[in-house]
Write a protein that holds these residues in place. Structure first.
Motif, PDB file in Angstrom:
ATOM      1  N   THR A 180       0.818  -1.206   0.000  1.00  0.00           N
ATOM      2  CA  THR A 180       0.000   0.000   0.000  1.00  0.00           C
ATOM      3  C   THR A 180       0.855   1.261   0.000  1.00  0.00           C
ATOM      4  OG1 THR A 180      -1.759  -1.161   1.184  1.00  0.00           O
ATOM      5  CG2 THR A 180      -1.833   1.243   1.206  1.00  0.00           C
ATOM      6  N   MET A 181       1.916   1.260   0.791  1.00  0.00           N
ATOM      7  CA  MET A 181       2.793   2.426   0.817  1.00  0.00           C
ATOM      8  C   MET A 181       3.474   2.628  -0.531  1.00  0.00           C
ATOM      9  SD  MET A 181       3.935   5.030   2.394  1.00  0.00           S
ATOM     10  CE  MET A 181       3.600   4.860   4.148  1.00  0.00           C
ATOM     11  N   ALA A 182       3.899   1.535  -1.152  1.00  0.00           N
ATOM     12  CA  ALA A 182       4.523   1.640  -2.471  1.00  0.00           C
ATOM     13  C   ALA A 182       3.538   2.206  -3.485  1.00  0.00           C
ATOM     14  CB  ALA A 182       5.024   0.273  -2.923  1.00  0.00           C
ATOM     15  N   ALA A 183       2.311   1.693  -3.473  1.00  0.00           N
ATOM     16  CA  ALA A 183       1.297   2.183  -4.400  1.00  0.00           C
ATOM     17  C   ALA A 183       0.984   3.651  -4.160  1.00  0.00           C
ATOM     18  CB  ALA A 183       0.031   1.338  -4.284  1.00  0.00           C
ATOM     19  N   THR A 184       0.990   4.060  -2.908  1.00  0.00           N
ATOM     20  CA  THR A 184       0.745   5.466  -2.578  1.00  0.00           C
ATOM     21  C   THR A 184       1.796   6.360  -3.215  1.00  0.00           C
ATOM     22  OG1 THR A 184      -0.237   4.826  -0.458  1.00  0.00           O
ATOM     23  CG2 THR A 184       0.489   7.111  -0.682  1.00  0.00           C
ATOM     24  N   ALA A 185       3.023   5.872  -3.261  1.00  0.00           N
ATOM     25  CA  ALA A 185       4.115   6.655  -3.837  1.00  0.00           C
ATOM     26  C   ALA A 185       4.216   6.514  -5.355  1.00  0.00           C
ATOM     27  CB  ALA A 185       5.434   6.236  -3.196  1.00  0.00           C
ATOM     28  N   GLY A 186       3.276   5.766  -5.957  1.00  0.00           N
ATOM     29  CA  GLY A 186       3.298   5.603  -7.405  1.00  0.00           C
ATOM     30  C   GLY A 186       4.202   4.492  -7.884  1.00  0.00           C
ATOM     31  N   LEU A 187       4.510   3.550  -6.993  1.00  0.00           N
ATOM     32  CA  LEU A 187       5.376   2.426  -7.326  1.00  0.00           C
ATOM     33  C   LEU A 187       4.594   1.124  -7.210  1.00  0.00           C
ATOM     34  CD1 LEU A 187       8.416   3.579  -5.175  1.00  0.00           C
ATOM     35  CD2 LEU A 187       8.263   3.739  -7.671  1.00  0.00           C
ATOM     36  N   THR A 188       5.129   0.082  -7.816  1.00  0.00           N
ATOM     37  CA  THR A 188       4.541  -1.244  -7.703  1.00  0.00           C
ATOM     38  C   THR A 188       5.535  -2.145  -6.986  1.00  0.00           C
ATOM     39  OG1 THR A 188       3.309  -0.993  -9.768  1.00  0.00           O
ATOM     40  CG2 THR A 188       3.652  -3.234  -8.964  1.00  0.00           C
ATOM     41  N   MET A 189       5.047  -2.887  -5.991  1.00  0.00           N
ATOM     42  CA  MET A 189       5.903  -3.817  -5.276  1.00  0.00           C
ATOM     43  C   MET A 189       5.617  -5.227  -5.772  1.00  0.00           C
ATOM     44  SD  MET A 189       6.347  -4.352  -1.179  1.00  0.00           S
ATOM     45  CE  MET A 189       7.120  -5.841  -0.530  1.00  0.00           C
ATOM     46  N   THR A 190       6.625  -5.890  -6.312  1.00  0.00           N
ATOM     47  CA  THR A 190       6.454  -7.236  -6.841  1.00  0.00           C
ATOM     48  C   THR A 190       6.481  -8.257  -5.709  1.00  0.00           C
ATOM     49  OG1 THR A 190       8.835  -7.524  -7.180  1.00  0.00           O
ATOM     50  CG2 THR A 190       7.581  -6.548  -8.989  1.00  0.00           C
ATOM     51  N   SER A 191       6.129  -9.498  -6.054  1.00  0.00           N
ATOM     52  CA  SER A 191       6.059 -10.542  -5.029  1.00  0.00           C
ATOM     53  C   SER A 191       7.408 -10.835  -4.395  1.00  0.00           C
ATOM     54  CB  SER A 191       5.482 -11.827  -5.635  1.00  0.00           C
ATOM     55  OG  SER A 191       6.291 -12.270  -6.712  1.00  0.00           O
ATOM     56  N   ASP A 192       8.499 -10.535  -5.116  1.00  0.00           N
ATOM     57  CA  ASP A 192       9.824 -10.773  -4.551  1.00  0.00           C
ATOM     58  C   ASP A 192      10.438  -9.528  -3.912  1.00  0.00           C
ATOM     59  OD1 ASP A 192      10.192  -9.397  -6.882  1.00  0.00           O
ATOM     60  OD2 ASP A 192      11.732 -10.720  -7.706  1.00  0.00           O
ATOM     61  N   GLY A 193       9.594  -8.490  -3.691  1.00  0.00           N
ATOM     62  CA  GLY A 193      10.046  -7.335  -2.919  1.00  0.00           C
ATOM     63  C   GLY A 193      10.692  -6.213  -3.700  1.00  0.00           C
ATOM     64  N   LYS A 194      10.580  -6.218  -5.024  1.00  0.00           N
ATOM     65  CA  LYS A 194      11.163  -5.132  -5.822  1.00  0.00           C
ATOM     66  C   LYS A 194      10.145  -4.011  -5.994  1.00  0.00           C
ATOM     67  CE  LYS A 194      14.439  -7.858  -8.586  1.00  0.00           C
ATOM     68  NZ  LYS A 194      14.214  -9.154  -7.922  1.00  0.00           N
ATOM     69  N   LEU A 195      10.591  -2.764  -5.794  1.00  0.00           N
ATOM     70  CA  LEU A 195       9.750  -1.594  -6.031  1.00  0.00           C
ATOM     71  C   LEU A 195      10.046  -1.067  -7.431  1.00  0.00           C
ATOM     72  CD1 LEU A 195       9.311  -1.806  -2.965  1.00  0.00           C
ATOM     73  CD2 LEU A 195       9.307   0.679  -2.890  1.00  0.00           C
ATOM     74  N   VAL A 196       9.024  -1.135  -8.282  1.00  0.00           N
ATOM     75  CA  VAL A 196       9.203  -0.831  -9.699  1.00  0.00           C
ATOM     76  C   VAL A 196       8.451   0.445 -10.052  1.00  0.00           C
ATOM     77  CG1 VAL A 196       8.948  -1.702 -12.046  1.00  0.00           C
ATOM     78  CG2 VAL A 196       9.385  -3.295 -10.164  1.00  0.00           C
ATOM     79  N   ALA A 197       9.130   1.357 -10.744  1.00  0.00           N
ATOM     80  CA  ALA A 197       8.508   2.596 -11.204  1.00  0.00           C
ATOM     81  C   ALA A 197       7.717   2.330 -12.481  1.00  0.00           C
ATOM     82  CB  ALA A 197       9.576   3.660 -11.446  1.00  0.00           C
ATOM     83  N   SER A 198       6.954   3.335 -12.917  1.00  0.00           N
ATOM     84  CA  SER A 198       6.113   3.169 -14.108  1.00  0.00           C
ATOM     85  C   SER A 198       6.923   2.893 -15.367  1.00  0.00           C
ATOM     86  CB  SER A 198       5.251   4.418 -14.306  1.00  0.00           C
ATOM     87  OG  SER A 198       6.072   5.575 -14.423  1.00  0.00           O
ATOM     88  N   ASP A 199       8.188   3.305 -15.386  1.00  0.00           N
ATOM     89  CA  ASP A 199       9.021   3.059 -16.561  1.00  0.00           C
ATOM     90  C   ASP A 199       9.715   1.703 -16.504  1.00  0.00           C
ATOM     91  OD1 ASP A 199      10.879   3.466 -14.601  1.00  0.00           O
ATOM     92  OD2 ASP A 199      11.894   5.155 -15.566  1.00  0.00           O
ATOM     93  N   GLY A 200       9.403   0.907 -15.460  1.00  0.00           N
ATOM     94  CA  GLY A 200       9.963  -0.430 -15.360  1.00  0.00           C
ATOM     95  C   GLY A 200      11.263  -0.541 -14.606  1.00  0.00           C
ATOM     96  N   THR A 201      11.807   0.557 -14.156  1.00  0.00           N
ATOM     97  CA  THR A 201      13.072   0.504 -13.423  1.00  0.00           C
ATOM     98  C   THR A 201      12.832   0.131 -11.964  1.00  0.00           C
ATOM     99  OG1 THR A 201      12.945   2.869 -12.907  1.00  0.00           O
ATOM    100  CG2 THR A 201      14.129   2.234 -14.910  1.00  0.00           C
ATOM    101  N   VAL A 202      13.753  -0.654 -11.436  1.00  0.00           N
ATOM    102  CA  VAL A 202      13.681  -1.048 -10.031  1.00  0.00           C
ATOM    103  C   VAL A 202      14.324   0.051  -9.190  1.00  0.00           C
ATOM    104  CG1 VAL A 202      14.389  -2.744  -8.317  1.00  0.00           C
ATOM    105  CG2 VAL A 202      13.727  -3.497 -10.611  1.00  0.00           C
ATOM    106  N   ARG A 203      13.559   0.621  -8.275  1.00  0.00           N
ATOM    107  CA  ARG A 203      14.054   1.739  -7.463  1.00  0.00           C
ATOM    108  C   ARG A 203      14.525   1.312  -6.084  1.00  0.00           C
ATOM    109  NH1 ARG A 203      12.735   6.753  -9.599  1.00  0.00           N
ATOM    110  NH2 ARG A 203      12.497   6.496 -11.858  1.00  0.00           N
ATOM    111  N   HIS A 204      13.993   0.193  -5.589  1.00  0.00           N
ATOM    112  CA  HIS A 204      14.340  -0.232  -4.232  1.00  0.00           C
ATOM    113  C   HIS A 204      13.961  -1.698  -4.104  1.00  0.00           C
ATOM    114  CE1 HIS A 204      15.260   0.504   0.023  1.00  0.00           C
ATOM    115  NE2 HIS A 204      14.176  -0.168   0.341  1.00  0.00           N
TER     116      HIS A 204
END
Length: 336
Positions: A11-35
């Motif tokens: 939820t926090m990732a989505a709030t910031a405009g990121l997607t959190m994958t099942s393996d814990g990667k935070l992905v931006a809209s352009d597909g880059t892993v940010r955290h």
């Protein structure tokens, strides 16, 4: 090790405009892993969760806005069976009591307490981890989320009298008052939602006693499945922490509050190699550390809130427990 269900991080990732994958990667809209976040069986260790919050806080352009956006995005359904029980509880009081008892099923980094002494009801959050700066954001998000969802769940008749936070205000206080629709005070003794007693009797829109009882039975099964020691010691610390400001409670009184005899309490603690004095000292130390690191209360006030009648006695005890006097501990915490 303390942990948090992954739903909070998603939820926090989505709030910031990121997607959190099942393996814990935070992905931006352009597909880059940010955290990246370490996950274990659908839960996140407390240190990794706090690192995530700190990273998002520094990355997101508006920290105050992040709190409000998170509050509007997090939903009871994100809490699984607990969330369904919260929604179907017949009254607001029952909802808060369910959160107080069962929240440790979704995280053991914090506990909630509902106090009904006097004309005001106080619903507070208390951390169960070591003090650290990012907890101010966690607590703001948590209380904002509950305040927003409780009003949605009960309806416009629910009026919150005030919101209090231990830490100093880091943004514009007017924005907090506008979002919560009530006074918001910083530098107070606890992180809490305050309302009048009659508010607790308001019915929930989806209240259904039968459904709630069924779900509560399921939650009890989950609680019983927890390690025996963790349930007792966490309940005991919870009870001690919220009663210390009225003086140090007797073991007999606390045992009654926990639904057992004093002898049973002593026996169960002994099975874990603990004594009542051990638990009392842990509760006092933990609460004192939190107040010194995260509130603007004076040392005299903190002495009172942790069950001491004299500041000098508190200072000697704290130095014995922690290895440094309260003023030095507070000064060090401010520089971390």
């Amino acid at each position: 090790m303390a942990s948090v269900i992954a739903a909070f991080a998603h939820t926090m990732a989505a709030t910031a405009g990121l997607t959190m994958t099942s393996d814990g990667k935070l992905v931006a809209s352009d597909g880059t892993v940010r955290h990246e976040v370490r996950t274990e069986d659908g839960r996140i260790p407390d240190t990794a969760h706090f690192e995530l919050l700190d990273w998002i806080r520094s990355w997101y352009p508006d920290e105050t806005g992040l709190v409000f956006a998170y509050a509007q995005k997090i939903k009871p359904d994100d809490l699984g069976v607990l969330g369904l029980a919260i929604k179907t509880a017949p009254t607001l009081r029952t909802t808060l009591q369910l959160i107080e008892r069962y929240f440790r099923l979704v995280t053991d980094t914090a506990v909630y307490c509902l106090e009904e002494d006097g004309p005001l009801a106080v619903f507070s959050i208390a951390g169960q981890t070591s003090p650290q700066p990012i907890l101010h954001l966690r607590n703001e998000c948590a209380l904002a989320g509950f305040a927003h969802n409780l009003v949605s769940q009960v309806g416009p008749r629910l009026k919150i009298e005030a919101i209090t936070f231990r830490h100093p205000c880091r943004g514009e206080s007017e924005r907090y008052a506008a979002f919560f629709g009530c006074p918001v005070r910083f530098g107070e003794a606890q992180d809490a939602i305050i309302m009048t007693q009659p508010m607790l009797d308001l019915p929930n829109r989806l209240g259904d006693q039968g459904v709630c009882t069924f779900l509560t039975d399921h939650l009890e099964t989950e609680i019983d499945a927890l390690p025996a020691g963790s349930a007792l010691t966490r309940d005991l610390l919870n009870r001690l922490t919220k009663t210390l400001s009225s003086g140090v409670p007797s073991a007999a009184a606390v045992a009654r509050d926990l639904g057992m005899s004093e002898r049973t309490l002593y026996r169960r603690l002994a099975e874990e190699g603990l004594t009542y004095r051990d638990m009392l000292r842990e509760a006092q130390t933990k609460l004192a550390r939190e107040l010194l690191a995260g509130s603007s209360c004076s040392i005299a006030e903190i002495a009172f809130l942790t069950g001491f009648s004299e500041q000098s006695t508190f200072t000697r005890a704290f130095k014995r427990w922690v290895g440094q006097p309260p003023a030095q501990f507070r000064q060090h915490s401010a520089t971390v």
